[in-house]
Design an enzyme around this catalytic site. Structure first.
Site, PDB file in Angstrom:
ATOM      1  N   SER A  25       7.512  34.001-157.935  1.00 38.98           N
ATOM      2  CA  SER A  25       6.224  34.269-158.583  1.00 38.98           C
ATOM      3  C   SER A  25       5.945  35.759-158.782  1.00 38.98           C
ATOM      4  O   SER A  25       5.424  36.142-159.837  1.00 38.98           O
ATOM      5  CB  SER A  25       5.092  33.607-157.802  1.00 38.98           C
ATOM      6  OG  SER A  25       5.230  32.202-157.900  1.00 38.98           O
ATOM      7  N   LYS A  74      -1.162  23.348-149.991  1.00 33.19           N
ATOM      8  CA  LYS A  74      -1.941  22.972-151.185  1.00 33.19           C
ATOM      9  C   LYS A  74      -3.140  22.076-150.871  1.00 33.19           C
ATOM     10  O   LYS A  74      -4.185  22.195-151.505  1.00 33.19           O
ATOM     11  CB  LYS A  74      -1.027  22.295-152.212  1.00 33.19           C
ATOM     12  CG  LYS A  74      -0.065  23.290-152.857  1.00 33.19           C
ATOM     13  CD  LYS A  74       0.853  22.652-153.857  1.00 33.19           C
ATOM     14  CE  LYS A  74       1.815  23.712-154.403  1.00 33.19           C
ATOM     15  NZ  LYS A  74       2.750  23.187-155.382  1.00 33.19           N
ATOM     16  N   ASP A 111      -0.147  22.766-161.567  1.00 37.32           N
ATOM     17  CA  ASP A 111       1.196  22.188-161.450  1.00 37.32           C
ATOM     18  C   ASP A 111       1.448  21.104-162.499  1.00 37.32           C
ATOM     19  O   ASP A 111       2.528  21.029-163.087  1.00 37.32           O
ATOM     20  CB  ASP A 111       1.398  21.555-160.059  1.00 37.32           C
ATOM     21  CG  ASP A 111       1.675  22.589-158.990  1.00 37.32           C
ATOM     22  OD1 ASP A 111       2.140  23.695-159.325  1.00 37.32           O
ATOM     23  OD2 ASP A 111       1.435  22.278-157.810  1.00 37.32           O
ATOM     24  N   GLY A 136       8.480  11.507-153.287  1.00 33.41           N
ATOM     25  CA  GLY A 136       7.595  12.373-152.519  1.00 33.41           C
ATOM     26  C   GLY A 136       6.139  12.049-152.781  1.00 33.41           C
ATOM     27  O   GLY A 136       5.789  11.574-153.880  1.00 33.41           O
ATOM     28  N   GLY A 139       1.713  17.383-151.366  1.00 28.02           N
ATOM     29  CA  GLY A 139       0.889  18.189-152.266  1.00 28.02           C
ATOM     30  C   GLY A 139       1.514  18.380-153.639  1.00 28.02           C
ATOM     31  O   GLY A 139       0.810  18.383-154.653  1.00 28.02           O
ATOM     32  N   ALA A 140       2.834  18.524-153.694  1.00 26.93           N
ATOM     33  CA  ALA A 140       3.491  18.756-154.982  1.00 26.93           C
ATOM     34  C   ALA A 140       3.353  17.531-155.884  1.00 26.93           C
ATOM     35  O   ALA A 140       3.087  17.660-157.085  1.00 26.93           O
ATOM     36  CB  ALA A 140       4.965  19.085-154.757  1.00 26.93           C
ATOM     37  N   TYR A 226      13.399  24.784-157.313  1.00 24.12           N
ATOM     38  CA  TYR A 226      14.206  25.660-158.150  1.00 24.12           C
ATOM     39  C   TYR A 226      15.027  26.550-157.240  1.00 24.12           C
ATOM     40  O   TYR A 226      14.660  26.821-156.105  1.00 24.12           O
ATOM     41  CB  TYR A 226      13.334  26.485-159.092  1.00 24.12           C
ATOM     42  CG  TYR A 226      12.229  27.238-158.396  1.00 24.12           C
ATOM     43  CD1 TYR A 226      12.458  28.515-157.885  1.00 24.12           C
ATOM     44  CD2 TYR A 226      10.986  26.673-158.212  1.00 24.12           C
ATOM     45  CE1 TYR A 226      11.456  29.197-157.225  1.00 24.12           C
ATOM     46  CE2 TYR A 226       9.974  27.355-157.545  1.00 24.12           C
ATOM     47  CZ  TYR A 226      10.216  28.613-157.063  1.00 24.12           C
ATOM     48  OH  TYR A 226       9.244  29.292-156.395  1.00 24.12           O
ATOM     49  N   GLY A 248      13.259  23.042-161.530  1.00 24.05           N
ATOM     50  CA  GLY A 248      11.860  23.313-161.842  1.00 24.05           C
ATOM     51  C   GLY A 248      11.515  24.710-162.329  1.00 24.05           C
ATOM     52  O   GLY A 248      10.351  25.116-162.266  1.00 24.05           O
TER      53      GLY A 248
HETATM   54  P1  ATR Z   1       4.472  19.718-150.793  1.00 20.69           P
HETATM   55  O1  ATR Z   1       3.170  20.407-150.913  1.00 20.69           O
HETATM   56  O2  ATR Z   1       5.648  20.546-151.267  1.00 20.69           O
HETATM   57  O3  ATR Z   1       4.492  18.359-151.412  1.00 20.69           O
HETATM   58  P2  ATR Z   1       4.231  18.437-148.251  1.00 20.69           P
HETATM   59  O4  ATR Z   1       2.819  18.078-148.500  1.00 20.69           O
HETATM   60  O5  ATR Z   1       4.638  18.922-146.897  1.00 20.69           O
HETATM   61  O6  ATR Z   1       4.712  19.587-149.218  1.00 20.69           O
HETATM   62  O7  ATR Z   1       5.131  17.182-148.683  1.00 20.69           O
HETATM   63  C1  ATR Z   1       6.493  17.187-148.593  1.00 20.69           C
HETATM   64  C2  ATR Z   1       7.053  15.897-149.185  1.00 20.69           C
HETATM   65  O8  ATR Z   1       8.480  15.918-149.046  1.00 20.69           O
HETATM   66  C3  ATR Z   1       6.566  14.641-148.508  1.00 20.69           C
HETATM   67  O9  ATR Z   1       6.563  13.596-149.447  1.00 20.69           O
HETATM   68  C4  ATR Z   1       7.661  14.430-147.452  1.00 20.69           C
HETATM   69  O10 ATR Z   1       7.786  13.110-146.998  1.00 20.69           O
HETATM   70  P3  ATR Z   1       6.831  12.553-145.779  1.00 20.69           P
HETATM   71  O11 ATR Z   1       5.512  12.266-146.402  1.00 20.69           O
HETATM   72  O12 ATR Z   1       7.530  11.357-145.294  1.00 20.69           O
HETATM   73  O13 ATR Z   1       6.780  13.676-144.777  1.00 20.69           O
HETATM   74  C5  ATR Z   1       8.873  14.808-148.249  1.00 20.69           C
HETATM   75  N1  ATR Z   1      10.031  15.214-147.439  1.00 20.69           N
HETATM   76  C6  ATR Z   1      10.197  16.359-146.754  1.00 20.69           C
HETATM   77  N2  ATR Z   1      11.415  16.408-146.174  1.00 20.69           N
HETATM   78  C7  ATR Z   1      12.049  15.254-146.493  1.00 20.69           C
HETATM   79  C8  ATR Z   1      13.334  14.724-146.221  1.00 20.69           C
HETATM   80  N3  ATR Z   1      14.226  15.376-145.472  1.00 20.69           N
HETATM   81  N4  ATR Z   1      13.643  13.500-146.736  1.00 20.69           N
HETATM   82  C9  ATR Z   1      12.742  12.835-147.489  1.00 20.69           C
HETATM   83  N5  ATR Z   1      11.514  13.285-147.788  1.00 20.69           N
HETATM   84  C10 ATR Z   1      11.166  14.488-147.307  1.00 20.69           C
END
Ligand code: ATR
Length: 284
Positions: A25, A74, A111, A136, A139-140, A226, A248
């Site tokens: 960024s 987020k 986003d 997922g 937040g994303a 990315y 991304g």
């Molecule tokens: P962000 O804001 O980037 O979405 P987040 O709110 O911490 O960050 O969410 C991360 C996402 O990646 C969640 O969907 C998480 O799954 P959980 O809800 O089960 O925690 C997912 N995630 C992170 N590491 C993972 C992994 N090794 N395998 C599968 N899903 C993963």
């Protein structure tokens, strides 16, 4: 006495995350500022979750005019601000905060518009009537579901390691279209038209285990992450002969342009930045 100097002091912006050292960024906003002749600086702030509220408020108190918010903050950012734009309220996730002189902290989420802009205008993908799989439910993912569902998809499946979160998200957006939440193991074919990775698994060098059949030769696979080279997700997709894989970068640049618009009232041209990032990626 120091007024002439003060008049030239750049406005302060930045990105808050944990970790944040990988962020592009500052490079992107630096290019935007130069191209639009805006006098600003843009820095990175690595703030752990326990300190997020206190340290972010301290940054605004010290004169920062705007911040991008990245993982894992987020959703915490949506609770911090005084006001949310309608799209940030819908997502309950904020990736951009603007500080206005009447002391309002406004939270926005750029986003979703960044992703749909990249998919439609840069990659020329028509989203209408498509079967889309989102991996997922953090937040994303939250930030992009609304703008995706506005495209009249045929169906949107949200799959997550923790199924409760996927089902909750699907229930929150059920009024906007055909959306279901499930675990990765519950997924089955026929292959999806588009798979979007919104997990942070790539950052840990991991790819969640997926049942066969979700990727076919017509499937487009988009990683919101990315970085240089393949991510575990794009590698997985390529091994399954997906039609196309994309990372991304475009979403990153387009969401940044929308944040810049909120802060400065100008939407900078994104093509020169995308070209510069592509050239940098090729050099390494
Ligand atoms: P962000 O804001 O980037 O979405 P987040 O709110 O911490 O960050 O969410 C991360 C996402 O990646 C969640 O969907 C998480 O799954 P959980 O809800 O089960 O925690 C997912 N995630 C992170 N590491 C993972 C992994 N090794 N395998 C599968 N899903 C993963």
């Amino acid at each position: 006495m120091n007024l002439p100097h003060e008049a030239g002091t750049p406005d302060q912006y930045g990105v808050v995350g944990h970790p944040v050292a990988h962020s592009w960024s500052p490079f992107i906003h630096g290019m935007f500022a130069k191209a639009t002749a805006q006098n600003l600086v843009y820095r990175m702030f690595d703030i752990p979750p326990d300190d997020f509220r206190r340290e972010t408020l301290r940054l605004f108190a010290s004169g920062v005019r705007g911040l991008n918010i990245t993982l894992p903050h987020k959703q915490a950012a949506a609770e911090l601000v005084n006001e949310l734009t309608p799209r940030a309220a819908r997502a309950q996730a904020v990736n951009t905060i603007a500080f206005f002189e009447d002391t309002t902290l406004l939270g926005d989420n750029t986003d979703g518009v960044g992703l749909t802009y990249d998919l439609e205008r840069n990659l020329h993908i028509d989203l209408a009537d498509k079967r889309v799989l989102m991996l997922g439910a953090g937040g994303a993912a939250r930030g992009v579901l609304g703008p995706l569902l506005e495209r009249e998809l045929r169906e949107l499946t949200v799959a997550n390691r923790t199924p409760f979160k996927a089902r909750k998200l699907a229930a929150e957006y059920a009024d906007m279209g055909q959306i279901v939440g499930c675990t990765f193991a519950e997924l089955q074919g026929p292959p999806y038209d588009l798979i979007i990775n919104a997990t942070s698994a790539s950052l840990q060098g991991e790819m969640p285990e997926m049942p066969p059949g979700v990727v076919g030769e017509e499937t487009i696979c988009y990683d919101m992450a990315y970085g240089r080279g393949h991510t575990p997700f794009t590698l997985w997709a390529q091994q399954l002969h997906a039609r196309r894989t994309s990372k991304g970068w475009g979403m990153l640049v387009e969401q940044a342009a929308e944040s810049f618009l909120l802060w400065r009232g100008i939407r900078p041209s994104t093509q020169p930045v995308l070209a510069a990032l592509a050239a940098l990626a090729q050099q390494t």
